[in-house]
Design a protein around this motif. Structure first.
Motif, PDB file in Angstrom:
ATOM      1  N   VAL A 179       1.186  -1.143   0.008  1.00 46.01           N
ATOM      2  CA  VAL A 179      -0.253  -0.333   0.146  1.00 46.01           C
ATOM      3  C   VAL A 179       0.788   1.246   0.108  1.00 46.01           C
ATOM      4  O   VAL A 179       1.408   1.591   1.264  1.00 46.01           O
ATOM      5  CB  VAL A 179      -0.944  -0.238   0.769  1.00 46.01           C
ATOM      6  CG1 VAL A 179      -1.993   1.661   0.985  1.00 46.01           C
ATOM      7  CG2 VAL A 179      -1.915  -1.017   1.323  1.00 46.01           C
ATOM      8  N   HIS A 180       0.387   2.355  -0.865  1.00 51.05           N
ATOM      9  CA  HIS A 180       1.551   3.415  -0.973  1.00 51.05           C
ATOM     10  C   HIS A 180       0.556   4.921  -1.393  1.00 51.05           C
ATOM     11  O   HIS A 180      -0.795   4.777  -1.679  1.00 51.05           O
ATOM     12  CB  HIS A 180       2.292   3.574  -2.330  1.00 51.05           C
ATOM     13  CG  HIS A 180       3.562   4.389  -2.455  1.00 51.05           C
ATOM     14  ND1 HIS A 180       3.462   5.293  -3.553  1.00 51.05           N
ATOM     15  CD2 HIS A 180       4.087   5.084  -1.390  1.00 51.05           C
ATOM     16  CE1 HIS A 180       4.166   6.035  -3.585  1.00 51.05           C
ATOM     17  NE2 HIS A 180       4.181   6.504  -2.024  1.00 51.05           N
ATOM     18  N   VAL A 203      -1.933  -0.985  -4.478  1.00 53.29           N
ATOM     19  CA  VAL A 203      -3.226  -0.188  -3.310  1.00 53.29           C
ATOM     20  C   VAL A 203      -2.571   0.806  -3.246  1.00 53.29           C
ATOM     21  O   VAL A 203      -1.399   1.384  -2.582  1.00 53.29           O
ATOM     22  CB  VAL A 203      -3.841  -0.064  -2.486  1.00 53.29           C
ATOM     23  CG1 VAL A 203      -4.855   0.026  -2.033  1.00 53.29           C
ATOM     24  CG2 VAL A 203      -3.647  -2.134  -2.209  1.00 53.29           C
ATOM     25  N   ASN A 204      -2.398   1.733  -4.476  1.00 54.97           N
ATOM     26  CA  ASN A 204      -2.634   3.356  -4.166  1.00 54.97           C
ATOM     27  C   ASN A 204      -3.298   4.158  -3.842  1.00 54.97           C
ATOM     28  O   ASN A 204      -4.033   4.630  -4.391  1.00 54.97           O
ATOM     29  CB  ASN A 204      -2.005   3.579  -5.790  1.00 54.97           C
ATOM     30  CG  ASN A 204      -1.623   3.124  -6.688  1.00 54.97           C
ATOM     31  OD1 ASN A 204      -0.392   2.895  -6.796  1.00 54.97           O
ATOM     32  ND2 ASN A 204      -2.058   1.904  -7.669  1.00 54.97           N
ATOM     33  N   ILE A 205      -3.333   5.177  -2.807  1.00 50.84           N
ATOM     34  CA  ILE A 205      -3.778   6.022  -2.111  1.00 50.84           C
ATOM     35  C   ILE A 205      -3.509   7.187  -2.898  1.00 50.84           C
ATOM     36  O   ILE A 205      -1.986   7.857  -2.262  1.00 50.84           O
ATOM     37  CB  ILE A 205      -3.583   5.898  -0.263  1.00 50.84           C
ATOM     38  CG1 ILE A 205      -4.519   4.642   0.024  1.00 50.84           C
ATOM     39  CG2 ILE A 205      -4.534   7.163   0.448  1.00 50.84           C
ATOM     40  CD1 ILE A 205      -4.736   4.533   1.510  1.00 50.84           C
ATOM     41  N   ILE A 218      -1.415   5.337 -16.288  1.00 54.91           N
ATOM     42  CA  ILE A 218      -0.046   4.626 -16.298  1.00 54.91           C
ATOM     43  C   ILE A 218      -0.768   3.171 -16.237  1.00 54.91           C
ATOM     44  O   ILE A 218       0.522   2.485 -15.758  1.00 54.91           O
ATOM     45  CB  ILE A 218       1.133   5.299 -15.663  1.00 54.91           C
ATOM     46  CG1 ILE A 218       0.906   5.483 -14.167  1.00 54.91           C
ATOM     47  CG2 ILE A 218       1.285   6.671 -16.202  1.00 54.91           C
ATOM     48  CD1 ILE A 218       2.498   5.853 -13.476  1.00 54.91           C
ATOM     49  N   GLY A 219      -1.756   3.130 -16.148  1.00 56.24           N
ATOM     50  CA  GLY A 219      -2.093   1.461 -15.914  1.00 56.24           C
ATOM     51  C   GLY A 219      -2.003   1.266 -14.516  1.00 56.24           C
ATOM     52  O   GLY A 219      -2.170  -0.550 -14.156  1.00 56.24           O
ATOM     53  N   ALA A 220      -2.380   1.735 -13.310  1.00 56.90           N
ATOM     54  CA  ALA A 220      -2.962   1.758 -12.234  1.00 56.90           C
ATOM     55  C   ALA A 220      -3.811   0.435 -12.084  1.00 56.90           C
ATOM     56  O   ALA A 220      -4.921   0.961 -12.385  1.00 56.90           O
ATOM     57  CB  ALA A 220      -2.274   2.133 -10.684  1.00 56.90           C
ATOM     58  N   LYS A 221      -3.856  -0.310 -11.275  1.00 56.64           N
ATOM     59  CA  LYS A 221      -5.275  -1.427 -10.557  1.00 56.64           C
ATOM     60  C   LYS A 221      -5.871  -0.871  -9.868  1.00 56.64           C
ATOM     61  O   LYS A 221      -7.073  -0.129 -10.195  1.00 56.64           O
ATOM     62  CB  LYS A 221      -5.177  -2.506 -11.062  1.00 56.64           C
ATOM     63  CG  LYS A 221      -5.930  -3.580 -10.660  1.00 56.64           C
ATOM     64  CD  LYS A 221      -5.824  -5.426 -10.851  1.00 56.64           C
ATOM     65  CE  LYS A 221      -7.008  -5.941 -10.873  1.00 56.64           C
ATOM     66  NZ  LYS A 221      -6.444  -7.259 -10.969  1.00 56.64           N
TER      67      LYS A 221
END
Length: 379
Positions: A179-180, A203-205, A218-221
């Motif tokens: 998680v970032h 996991v992008n916050i 840019i393709g983050a899920k």
């Protein structure tokens, strides 16, 4: 390459005992390389959040005032009592700034290792990069391919190696997903690309719809917006799906680190087959590596069981722990993917003098997403 000036223009930051910060430019004697050192003409250096911590520290930049000394710009600002306490160890010491950069080797020491670098474009690590020239041991420079744009080489170390260090830490500590927070930053975008290439769930916050779109492009899920009412519900869902038990928090202050731990625990409890009053036995780790939020780190409710840890993360100690083989592999990957995975994008290019303009300084100190400043000491 022997026609060098006698002096070197250097940017300095000084905290005075009377509660004032002073950032100035000063001409110092040109350094001369020792046998295992090289003298580099600094062509580009980024302004990273880690640089701002030293540059302005706890000063109140709304009080900034501009002046000149010896024909060079000076920027001053008041430092509140809390800032003076935080910076007590550096009071009275004028410190040079800038963690990394890129430049041309223009003079070298007598050792074969130094001689081999003459005329090469190199990435630099070791501080004091906000200057026209920097003298460093050969171990602190990394040769770059011929023709490398200094803007590409300027950010070879801090963000690329930190993002790679996150994935290396994941493997070393037996986690399987990350998680970032503040995930739309330059570093965050690099991490998205690394994880996509390496098959690591991430996991992008982020904190806005605009940042969601940046990462989608840019393709983050897995992207979760902390400003929405259902943030925690969506965060738990993403962690359930990825199994993330490791987090890296760039904000530092506020409640976000605790929220990540809480969501990790909620996801772990969903996997439990029987109740335990102590919570899950799944170990959850969050590292704080930045200070975008200068407020205290708080837990509104410690609802993440008893199997967890919150710590600090810094690149230099990680590299010392990881060892030369791992660091060498990381550095090679950065060079190989310099214009793809690890390409930085800059919104502004400024000179050393322009960096001490009040409006410009307040703009880059705001650390806005999508705005990254590049210093070009020679214009």
């Amino acid at each position: 390459m022997t026609d060098l000036p006698d002096t070197n223009l250097v940017m300095l930051t000084l905290v005075k005992p009377e509660g004032q910060l002073e950032v100035s430019l000063e001409r110092r004697p040109m350094p001369q390389p020792k046998p295992h050192e090289v003298l580099v003409k600094v062509l580009a250096a980024p302004i990273n959040p880690s640089d701002l911590g030293l540059l302005f520290g706890g000063a109140d930049m709304t009080t900034a005032q501009a002046s000149t000394r010896d024909g060079l710009p000076v920027l001053t600002a008041d430092v509140p009592p809390a800032g003076m306490r935080a910076m007590s160890g550096r009071v009275g010491e004028a410190m040079a700034i800038g963690n990394e950069g890129c430049g041309l080797v223009v003079k070298v020491g007598d050792s074969p290792e130094a001689q081999a670098l003459l005329g090469k474009t190199v990435a630099l690590l070791g501080g004091e990069m906000y200057a026209e020239y920097r003298c460093l041991p050969v171990q602190m420079v990394m040769p770059l391919p011929d023709g490398t744009d200094p803007a590409d080489g300027a950010s070879c170390f801090v963000n690329p190696l930190t993002s790679l260090a996150f994935t290396e830490t994941m493997r070393m500590e037996n986690h399987s997903a990350i998680v970032h927070t503040a995930a739309a930053s330059n570093l965050g975008q690099m991490l998205v690309k690394i994880c996509a290439k390496d098959g690591i769930p991430l996991v992008n916050i982020v904190r806005s719809d605009a940042q969601v779109e940046i990462l989608k492009a840019i393709g983050a899920k897995y992207i979760v917006n902390s400003s929405t009412d259902d943030f925690m519900e969506r965060l738990v869902d993403a962690i359930v799906e990825t199994g993330a038990t490791l987090g890296f928090d760039a904000t530092g202050g506020g409640k976000l680190a605790g929220q990540v731990l809480t969501a990790m625990e909620a996801a772990a409890v969903k996997r439990m087959t029987s109740y335990s009053r102590y919570g899950s036995d799944t170990f959850k780790q969050v590292y704080i590596y930045g200070a975008l939020d200068l407020s205290p780190t708080t837990f509104s409710a410690r609802s993440f069981g008893l199997t967890w840890a919150l710590g600090g993360f810094l690149l230099t100690p990680f590299m010392a722990k990881a060892g030369m083989e791992v660091v060498g592999r990381m550095r090679k990957r950065v060079v190989d993917e310099l214009t793809t995975t690890f390409k930085s994008h800059y919104s502004h290019e400024i000179s050393l003098a322009e960096a001490l303009d009040i409006d410009t300084a307040q703009a880059y100190n705001a650390k806005r997403t999508g705005e990254k400043y590049l210093l070009k000491p020679h214009g």
